[in-house]
Design an enzyme around this catalytic site. Sequence first.
Site, mmCIF file in Angstrom:
data_model
loop_
_atom_site.group_PDB
_atom_site.id
_atom_site.type_symbol
_atom_site.label_atom_id
_atom_site.label_comp_id
_atom_site.label_asym_id
_atom_site.label_seq_id
_atom_site.Cartn_x
_atom_site.Cartn_y
_atom_site.Cartn_z
ATOM 1 N N ASP A 87 -10.088 3.768 -3.134
ATOM 2 C CA ASP A 87 -10.778 2.572 -2.628
ATOM 3 C C ASP A 87 -12.208 2.451 -3.152
ATOM 4 O O ASP A 87 -12.963 3.421 -3.152
ATOM 5 C CB ASP A 87 -10.842 2.609 -1.092
ATOM 6 C CG ASP A 87 -9.477 2.382 -0.484
ATOM 7 O OD1 ASP A 87 -8.468 2.410 -1.216
ATOM 8 O OD2 ASP A 87 -9.425 2.171 0.745
ATOM 9 N N ASP A 127 0.818 -1.211 0.000
ATOM 10 C CA ASP A 127 0.000 0.000 0.000
ATOM 11 C C ASP A 127 0.864 1.278 0.000
ATOM 12 O O ASP A 127 2.093 1.213 -0.053
ATOM 13 C CB ASP A 127 -0.909 -0.050 1.238
ATOM 14 C CG ASP A 127 -2.298 0.491 0.969
ATOM 15 O OD1 ASP A 127 -2.432 1.324 0.068
ATOM 16 O OD2 ASP A 127 -3.237 0.090 1.675
HETATM 17 C C1 GLA Z 1 -5.932 1.411 1.667
HETATM 18 C C2 GLA Z 1 -6.118 0.453 0.502
HETATM 19 C C3 GLA Z 1 -7.243 -0.525 0.812
HETATM 20 C C4 GLA Z 1 -6.940 -1.278 2.105
HETATM 21 C C5 GLA Z 1 -6.695 -0.295 3.239
HETATM 22 C C6 GLA Z 1 -6.191 -0.976 4.498
HETATM 23 O O1 GLA Z 1 -7.028 2.262 1.822
HETATM 24 O O2 GLA Z 1 -6.395 1.158 -0.674
HETATM 25 O O3 GLA Z 1 -7.425 -1.432 -0.255
HETATM 26 O O4 GLA Z 1 -5.804 -2.088 1.908
HETATM 27 O O5 GLA Z 1 -5.728 0.684 2.879
HETATM 28 O O6 GLA Z 1 -5.973 -0.083 5.550
#
Ligand code: GLA
Length: 396
Positions: free
Chosen positions: A183, A126
């Site tokens: 997301d 990430d």
């Molecule tokens: C980010 C990523 C998500 C998830 C969260 C976990 O927002 O884009 O897909 O992995 O972190 O905290």
Amino acid sequence: MIAQRPPMGWNSWNTFGDKINDSLIREMADLMAEKGYRDAGYEYLVIDDCWSLRERDAEGRLVPDPQKFPHGMKDLADYVHSKGLKFGMYSCAGVMTCAGYPSSYDHEFVDAETFASWGVDFLKYDFCHFPETGDCRTRYQTMSMALKSTGRDILFSACNWGQHEPWYWMRSVGAHMYRSTGDIMDNYISFTDIFKSQLNNLGMSANGCFNDMDMLTVGMGGKGNVGLGKVCTYEEYRMQFALWCLAGVPLMMGADLRNLDPRYLALMQNRDLIRIDQDEECRPPYLIRKGNITASNPNPKEGEYPWREIKDASFTFFRHLSHGEFALAYVNMSDAESRIHCELVDLGLPVSSGMALEIRDVFTGEQLGKKADYFNPVVPGHDMKLYLCRLTKARE
Ligand code: GLA
């Protein structure tokens, strides 16, 4: 070679967030094996954020939270492997993960070594808490090298949310998939926005490195960690799954497999859809046309017309598949039913060619016979039609 085709699997984040533990992951492994997911192609079982303690150990290594994972990760990985699946974990390029756990900035090599020693086959990586002074491309490159240095085959799933235009360079640093958007949330607007945002990047994806439009929310029904806004209908979830397949992107399920409605199990195991997603040539769909939809406006206010124009709401796509097959899609992103037009000349078949398409409806299985000149199906609002086609002579 890793990621010859778009990776498929299940990830804990969308439904469970930080509520993950050993027995839950084992249960998901059992379900993936027993309910047909593994045999349909879903091979990676991935634990997302929130699996570790808040501090590294005395040697600077990441430590699984013993409350959540009392048997440690090696034991869990062995179990996942015993089910014929591959095991995925999560870290982050910044100084903390998105949920505030320790992450791999300046610990890339020791962390890669730790993951490899546990038997990890997939690393989602990430981008939260990335230092201002850091260079994003170099740091993804560092983790890519760290994973390679372990000698273990580990799929590198770079999660960069589309920052720094990853479609131009993620392949070159060895990533096998790269998140290209923010997301996903479990609603219609979220997944349609994600898809539309990637229209120009659908070709930035092929064997070895795929554009990742995020984990699926199909079947979540508003329950879980990313529920926000209106719950999707069956047709909307079907559109999400079919668009991801049409785009040929990774299929990472996010729903709770313990109580998934059988309609969604059937949808996500639909052989034609998976075959389109996984087609060996990995070609992107060709956007034939993006158009407006004209719908009635039954109670026009003063100054309004009895019809309304909905902008950029219809999409027609044509995708070359291997072995002489094609996919043809009509997408209606508006709220109004509409007849969506496609002249076959627009996909390269003028009338003078004497050719037609032999068409089968993927969702109903219905054989629609030959279509020459044009094919203009009626598509309900928030829905799409998807056909598999072959070339044939118009008259025989
Ligand atoms: C980010 C990523 C998500 C998830 C969260 C976990 O927002 O884009 O897909 O992995 O972190 O905290």
